[in-house]
Design a protein around this motif. Structure first.
Motif, PDB file in Angstrom:
ATOM      1  N   ASN A  99     -23.293 -77.659   6.296  1.00 10.51           N
ATOM      2  CA  ASN A  99     -23.054 -76.842   7.494  1.00 10.51           C
ATOM      3  C   ASN A  99     -24.147 -77.044   8.533  1.00 10.51           C
ATOM      4  N   ARG A 100     -25.361 -77.281   8.090  1.00  8.74           N
ATOM      5  CA  ARG A 100     -26.451 -77.520   9.037  1.00  8.74           C
ATOM      6  C   ARG A 100     -26.251 -78.829   9.781  1.00  8.74           C
ATOM      7  N   TYR A 101     -25.731 -79.825   9.090  1.00 11.06           N
ATOM      8  CA  TYR A 101     -25.437 -81.093   9.763  1.00 11.06           C
ATOM      9  C   TYR A 101     -24.296 -80.920  10.767  1.00 11.06           C
ATOM     10  N   VAL A 102     -23.260 -80.211  10.357  1.00 11.48           N
ATOM     11  CA  VAL A 102     -22.089 -80.042  11.220  1.00 11.48           C
ATOM     12  C   VAL A 102     -22.438 -79.255  12.475  1.00 11.48           C
ATOM     13  N   LYS A 103     -23.340 -78.284  12.349  1.00 14.46           N
ATOM     14  CA  LYS A 103     -23.724 -77.460  13.495  1.00 14.46           C
ATOM     15  C   LYS A 103     -24.538 -78.237  14.529  1.00 14.46           C
ATOM     16  N   GLU A 104     -25.145 -79.330  14.093  1.00 17.00           N
ATOM     17  CA  GLU A 104     -25.943 -80.137  15.010  1.00 17.00           C
ATOM     18  C   GLU A 104     -25.057 -80.759  16.084  1.00 17.00           C
ATOM     19  N   LYS A 105     -25.608 -80.939  17.265  1.00 17.33           N
ATOM     20  CA  LYS A 105     -24.866 -81.570  18.351  1.00 17.33           C
ATOM     21  C   LYS A 105     -24.848 -83.089  18.235  1.00 17.33           C
ATOM     22  N   LYS A 106     -25.749 -83.629  17.424  1.00 15.94           N
ATOM     23  CA  LYS A 106     -25.803 -85.085  17.288  1.00 15.94           C
ATOM     24  C   LYS A 106     -24.650 -85.598  16.429  1.00 15.94           C
ATOM     25  N   PRO A 107     -24.099 -86.769  16.759  1.00 16.02           N
ATOM     26  CA  PRO A 107     -23.075 -87.376  15.900  1.00 16.02           C
ATOM     27  C   PRO A 107     -23.636 -87.605  14.501  1.00 16.02           C
ATOM     28  N   LEU A 108     -22.785 -87.433  13.504  1.00 17.72           N
ATOM     29  CA  LEU A 108     -23.201 -87.573  12.112  1.00 17.72           C
ATOM     30  C   LEU A 108     -22.507 -88.780  11.494  1.00 17.72           C
ATOM     31  N   CYS A 109     -23.287 -89.762  11.098  1.00 12.51           N
ATOM     32  CA  CYS A 109     -22.762 -90.960  10.433  1.00 12.51           C
ATOM     33  C   CYS A 109     -22.797 -90.719   8.922  1.00 12.51           C
ATOM     34  N   ILE A 110     -21.621 -90.741   8.304  1.00 12.26           N
ATOM     35  CA  ILE A 110     -21.501 -90.470   6.874  1.00 12.26           C
ATOM     36  C   ILE A 110     -21.170 -91.767   6.141  1.00 12.26           C
ATOM     37  N   VAL A 111     -21.997 -92.108   5.150  1.00 14.50           N
ATOM     38  CA  VAL A 111     -21.806 -93.332   4.372  1.00 14.50           C
ATOM     39  C   VAL A 111     -21.314 -92.932   2.983  1.00 14.50           C
ATOM     40  N   PHE A 112     -20.069 -93.266   2.690  1.00 18.25           N
ATOM     41  CA  PHE A 112     -19.448 -92.907   1.412  1.00 18.25           C
ATOM     42  C   PHE A 112     -19.617 -94.042   0.406  1.00 18.25           C
ATOM     43  N   TYR A 113     -20.159 -93.722  -0.749  1.00 22.20           N
ATOM     44  CA  TYR A 113     -20.201 -94.667  -1.864  1.00 22.20           C
ATOM     45  C   TYR A 113     -20.495 -93.869  -3.132  1.00 22.20           C
ATOM     46  N   ILE A 172     -17.973 -91.640  11.440  1.00 19.97           N
ATOM     47  CA  ILE A 172     -18.826 -90.785  12.275  1.00 19.97           C
ATOM     48  C   ILE A 172     -18.069 -89.513  12.622  1.00 19.97           C
ATOM     49  N   LEU A 173     -18.731 -88.383  12.399  1.00 18.76           N
ATOM     50  CA  LEU A 173     -18.192 -87.079  12.758  1.00 18.76           C
ATOM     51  C   LEU A 173     -18.892 -86.611  14.024  1.00 18.76           C
ATOM     52  N   SER A 174     -18.111 -86.364  15.082  1.00 16.98           N
ATOM     53  CA  SER A 174     -18.711 -85.977  16.358  1.00 16.98           C
ATOM     54  C   SER A 174     -17.767 -85.043  17.110  1.00 16.98           C
ATOM     55  N   GLU A 175     -18.270 -83.852  17.429  1.00 21.37           N
ATOM     56  CA  GLU A 175     -17.517 -82.862  18.188  1.00 21.37           C
ATOM     57  C   GLU A 175     -16.153 -82.596  17.565  1.00 21.37           C
ATOM     58  N   GLY A 176     -16.123 -82.525  16.237  1.00 21.50           N
ATOM     59  CA  GLY A 176     -14.900 -82.209  15.525  1.00 21.50           C
ATOM     60  C   GLY A 176     -13.954 -83.379  15.324  1.00 21.50           C
ATOM     61  N   LYS A 177     -14.264 -84.526  15.906  1.00 22.31           N
ATOM     62  CA  LYS A 177     -13.418 -85.704  15.768  1.00 22.31           C
ATOM     63  C   LYS A 177     -14.038 -86.685  14.776  1.00 22.31           C
ATOM     64  N   LYS A 178     -13.163 -87.500  14.173  1.00 20.63           N
ATOM     65  CA  LYS A 178     -13.615 -88.417  13.129  1.00 20.63           C
ATOM     66  C   LYS A 178     -13.324 -89.858  13.529  1.00 20.63           C
ATOM     67  N   TYR A 179     -14.349 -90.700  13.422  1.00 21.81           N
ATOM     68  CA  TYR A 179     -14.270 -92.092  13.856  1.00 21.81           C
ATOM     69  C   TYR A 179     -14.563 -93.002  12.664  1.00 21.81           C
ATOM     70  N   PRO A 180     -13.557 -93.607  12.069  1.00 16.56           N
ATOM     71  CA  PRO A 180     -13.785 -94.470  10.902  1.00 16.56           C
ATOM     72  C   PRO A 180     -14.187 -95.882  11.300  1.00 16.56           C
ATOM     73  N   MET A 181     -15.011 -96.496  10.486  1.00 24.07           N
ATOM     74  CA  MET A 181     -15.370 -97.897  10.681  1.00 24.07           C
ATOM     75  C   MET A 181     -14.340 -98.777   9.981  1.00 24.07           C
ATOM     76  N   GLU A 182     -14.026 -99.929  10.550  1.00 24.69           N
ATOM     77  CA  GLU A 182     -13.130-100.871   9.890  1.00 24.69           C
ATOM     78  C   GLU A 182     -13.716-101.259   8.534  1.00 24.69           C
TER      79      GLU A 182
END
Length: 268
Positions: A99-113, A172-182
């Motif tokens: 929740n602390r990450y989500v509340k931040e205004k900065k875009p959040l890059c999430i690396v799943f593995y 990348i999670l930014s302003e409620g939107k999700k941007y996947p990398m190819e």
């Protein structure tokens, strides 16, 4: 962690006021023990913001120091410093810290593995996290985290990555939107940096859950899905009347021929 001369140090009150509402989310404390001062090479009136040792990389400081100088002891200034330095370069998306990450205004890059901090798999987890840190150090306007792909399978689906099958996926999670990398079959740092650069340039489209856009639309009533919603409904050259319906709804089915007639009437 605050460092003070004694329990009567007047600066201690400002520190306590600053962290009063942060105790549920952070480990907070202070010391007057000179041995602890020596361990951290700290001076009285300093506040250290530390992250877990497991998240330290050679690309960042082990801790951040706030000096409680004259005019800089207001609780707001202390709180803001803590918030500005609360995250490591590459943290973990796991538990209440999310929740602390989500509340931040900065875009959040999430690396799943396969993120696993147990003794047998910790080395491999850190190997890939440090590779990401090598990239993250050049993107100070973003936050970076690693996330276990199995524990966050629902989130991966929200990025459109649920059926990926690759060992590593990034979004990348930014302003409620999700941007996947190819998808990338093998780890490629250049591929990741290109994705980050394109995101910052506004070239990456947000993922939208959607049915396929119908290939043929010959009638006066057009079918709109998630992928073409903005293109059709927000077309500034036309007035648009849209029906939101459920295929199983009886009332919607009765309205269908009337809606078609209405479309014929206003087709021109």
């Amino acid at each position: 962690l605050g460092f003070f001369d004694s329990d009567e140090d007047p600066r201690l009150r400002s520190f306590q006021d600053a962290v009063q509402d942060m105790r549920e989310d952070y480990y907070v404390g202070y010391t007057t023990d000179k041995d602890v001062f020596k361990k951290y090479n700290a001076n009285s009136g300093q506040i250290l913001v530390l992250n877990s040792e497991r998240f330290y990389t050679k690309f960042e400081k082990k801790w951040h120091v706030y000096e409680m100088k004259e005019g800089e002891m207001h609780p707001f200034l202390i709180t803001q410093f803590i918030l500005d330095h609360q995250f490591p370069l590459v943290g973990a998306y796991d538990g209440k810290v999310n929740n602390r990450y989500v509340k931040e205004k900065k875009p959040l890059c999430i690396v799943f593995y396969t993120v696993d901090w147990s003794m047998d798999y910790r080395k491999n987890t850190q190997l890939w996290r440090n590779k990401i840190a090598q990239i993250a150090k050049d993107y100070k306007n973003m936050r970076f985290v690693v996330a276990n792909d199995e524990n966050n399978s629902d989130l991966m689906k929200d990025f459109g990555l649920g059926d990926s099958g690759e060992d590593m996926n990034i979004g990348i999670l930014s302003e409620g939107k999700k941007y996947p990398m190819e998808l990338m079959e093998d780890y490629d740092a250049d591929h990741i940096t290109e994705f980050l650069d394109d995101f910052q340039a506004g070239k990456i489209p947000a993922f939208i859950k959607s049915q396929p856009v119908p290939k043929k639309q010959s009638g006066p009533v057009k079918v709109v899905v998630g992928k073409n919603f903005n293109q059709v409904v927000k077309d500034p050259t036309k007035d648009v009347l849209i029906e939101m319906y459920a295929p199983w709804c009886g009332h919607c089915k009765k309205l269908s021929p009337i809606w078609d007639d209405l479309g014929e009437t206003f087709a021109d």
